[in-house]
Design an enzyme around this catalytic site. Structure first.
Site, short mmCIF file in Angstrom:
data_model
loop_
_atom_site.label_atom_id
_atom_site.label_comp_id
_atom_site.label_asym_id
_atom_site.label_seq_id
_atom_site.Cartn_x
_atom_site.Cartn_y
_atom_site.Cartn_z
N GLU A 1 0.84 -1.21 0.00
CA GLU A 1 0.00 0.00 0.00
C GLU A 1 0.87 1.27 0.00
OE1 GLU A 1 -3.22 -0.23 2.88
OE2 GLU A 1 -4.08 -1.92 1.81
N GLU B 1 -4.98 -8.66 -0.57
CA GLU B 1 -5.78 -8.40 0.64
C GLU B 1 -7.22 -8.25 0.19
OE1 GLU B 1 -4.43 -5.41 3.44
OE2 GLU B 1 -2.33 -5.88 3.03
O1 AHR Z 1 -5.32 -5.93 6.84
C1 AHR Z 1 -5.29 -4.77 7.61
C2 AHR Z 1 -4.62 -3.61 6.88
O2 AHR Z 1 -5.39 -3.26 5.77
C3 AHR Z 1 -3.26 -3.87 6.30
O3 AHR Z 1 -2.26 -3.71 7.25
C4 AHR Z 1 -3.15 -2.87 5.21
O4 AHR Z 1 -2.34 -3.32 4.16
C5 AHR Z 1 -4.58 -2.64 4.79
O5 AHR Z 1 -4.89 -1.30 4.74
#
Ligand code: AHR
Length: 528
Positions: free
Chosen positions: A206, A325
């Site tokens: 990110e 994610e």
């Molecule tokens: O999964 C929780 C958080 O969500 C992670 O640390 C980040 O990559 C995303 O914003």
């Protein structure tokens, strides 16, 4: 062969009205809709890569410390410090790839602090997830050992935001160089003479946010710089994952990819897409459920559109999209986080339905994806396991665990198209804006697997799937369902929502199945 087929009897408007008056919130009685679909079993979308069912474990709350890792001296039953119950459950589930150590944590993690004698490792403040102290007792060797125990490929997320190209380059050498260099010898001295052969390397996480607040062109420039020093050692070529957008952000992808002109392209491109929810995990109303589940068509559109955009830079499709994610992110009560750690979230039947919608998308878009990692493995967000209940109760499999189990038969098969066809309904009015029936299918030889998700809270759906290009000899179905959309597996009732056998009518050219409102089912057919 045809097996018996039971239609739910309460699907009458009058019954609905009278039952609705006495049922608590989230418990429903549903009328019935009909849906026809065509499974094109002789057509091909692409391989259902086992990697679509991968996971993510971050140093966050009780995911790693206290969740997966309890330490070798813990009174909790463990294997070399890893919670034994978790290891056992994850082995059964099968975890193709596990991403670590973050998440946001990755860009504040310095791998050298997590190697060598545990007692000498420095204590660090986890600045992203509550400023709590971590003792670094879970580091590179522990992560690799855990992956080996559960049979997962390790996927490291390297530090770009507060790290350096040298730090990433050295981590790769430490892990993969066979022997003789100072770093390889240090690895051997730390107990691992054999190289770890780590293939997957995320170049930051990110970068548009917690990974350093870069602009897209700046993130692309960082990728160029870091990638320059990433090398193959001992035959292990690093698969570098560049940092893609949050959701379907075309501006980010263009800016990032434009900055790479003339240089090495990433092997993978990460996309993050959470499905937010504005209710606490166990208090979802039908309306809130529909709002959350309606995000999934946008996830599917994101995969299609980001793929199309990448294709303009990479017509040969060498860059694999890694949805590394994803998962439901509900409004988590502070008291749950105070008691169990940051982002501790229970999974309910709704979460399992969400998982089913996501996994169906991955099958349908199999030709456009490389890997998908649900966030996260244990305790945090949409986890497959929860640990440490009252009175020493150790580990419980969530509804999401069982949704993944229902999709396991698709792994390694070829996804085939499903035409969604006609829909009919003659009951009382349904909610506007409810998510629709979702189906995917895959085939390998004489096995055809069809997964069906009814995400509606207000209608059972009777589905008829016509088979094209295959004739069924026999079949069986399994289902995940409860009458309460907020039903969940607790430490006291760990088997409240588990996979059950379900009736399916199988004829040579079709199957018929009744999907109760809020259910996930998989039908496995023997075909010729
Ligand atoms: O999964 C929780 C958080 O969500 C992670 O640390 C980040 O990559 C995303 O914003």
């Amino acid at each position: 062969m045809t097996t018996g087929f039971t239609r739910r009897q309460f699907a009458r408007a009058g019954a609905v009205a009278s039952l609705a008056a006495v049922l608590p919130r989230g418990v429903f009685a549903a009328p019935t809709a009909n849906h026809k679909a065509i499974v094109r079993a002789d057509d091909t979308i692409g391989l259902v890569r086992p990697e679509f069912h991968s996971h993510f474990a971050e140093h966050l709350g009780s995911c790693v410390y206290g969740g997966l890792w309890v330490g070798p001296k813990s009174p909790i039953e463990n294997v070399e410090g890893f919670r034994k119950a978790a290891v056992d459950y994850l082995k059964v589930l099968g975890v193709p790839v596990l991403r670590w150590p973050g998440g946001c944590y990755a860009d504040d993690y310095h791998w050298r602090e997590g190697i060598g004698p545990a007692a000498r490792r420095p204590k660090r403040v986890n600045i992203h997830w509550g400023n709590y102290l971590e003792d670094n007792s879970f580091g590179t060797h522990e992560f690799i050992r855990f992956c080996r125990l559960i049979g997962a490929e390790p996927y490291f997320a390297a530090n770009v935001g507060s790290g350096s190209p040298q730090e990433m380059r050295d981590w790769i050498e430490y892990c993969n160089f066979p022997s003789g260099s100072a770093l390889a010898d240090e690895r051997a001295a730390n107990g691992s003479p054999e190289p770890f052969r780590v293939k997957y390397w995320g170049v930051g996480n990110e970068l548009w946010g917690c990974g350093g607040n870069f602009r897209p062109d700046g993130a692309g420039a960082e990728f160029r710089r870091f990638a320059s020093y990433a090398r193959a050692f001992g035959g292990t070529e690093p698969f570098l994952v560049g940092c893609g957008p949050s959701g379907n952000d075309a501006r980010w992808t263009r800016g990032f990819m434009d900055a790479l002109a003339g240089s090495r392209l990433p092997d993978g491109y990460s996309v993050h897409y959470y499905e937010g929810g504005d209710h606490p995990p166990l208090e979802f109303t039908p309306e809130a459920t529909a709002a959350q589940l309606n995000i999934f068509p946008k996830v599917e559109r994101t995969i299609i559109e980001q793929r199309a955009l990448l294709d303009t830079y990479d017509p040969g499709r060498k860059i694999g999209i890694c949805l590394d994610e994803w998962g439901v992110w509900d409004r988590i009560p502070q008291k749950d986080q105070d008691r169990n750690g940051a982002l501790w979230q229970q999974s309910s039947l709704r979460s399992a339905v969400a998982a089913g919608l996501g996994l169906n998308i991955f099958n349908r878009q199999a030709d456009k994806l490389y890997m998908c990692n649900i966030a996260q493995m244990v305790n945090v967000l949409q986890s497959v396991l929860l640990t440490d209940g009252p009175e020493g109760k150790n580990c419980v499999r969530t509804t999401t665990y069982y949704a993944f189990m229902l999709f396991k038969p698709h792994r390694g098969k070829t996804a085939v198209p499903v035409d969604m066809g006609a829909w009919s309904y003659d009951g009382p009015p349904l909610y506007d804006g409810q998510p629709g029936l979702s189906i995917s299918a895959s085939r390998s030889g004489s096995e055809l697997v069809v997964s069906l998700v009814n995400p509606r809270t207000d209608a059972d759906i009777e589905v008829e799937c016509v088979l094209r290009g295959a004739r069924a000899r026999q079949g069986r179905a399994q289902i995940l369902h409860d009458a309460d959309l907020n039903a969940y597996n607790s430490f006291d009732h760990p088997d409240r929502v588990v996979i059950q056998p379900h009736e399916v009518a199988v004829e040579p050219d079709r199957l018929r199945i009744m999907l109760p409102a809020m259910s996930v089912a998989t039908v496995t057919l023997e075909v010729e």
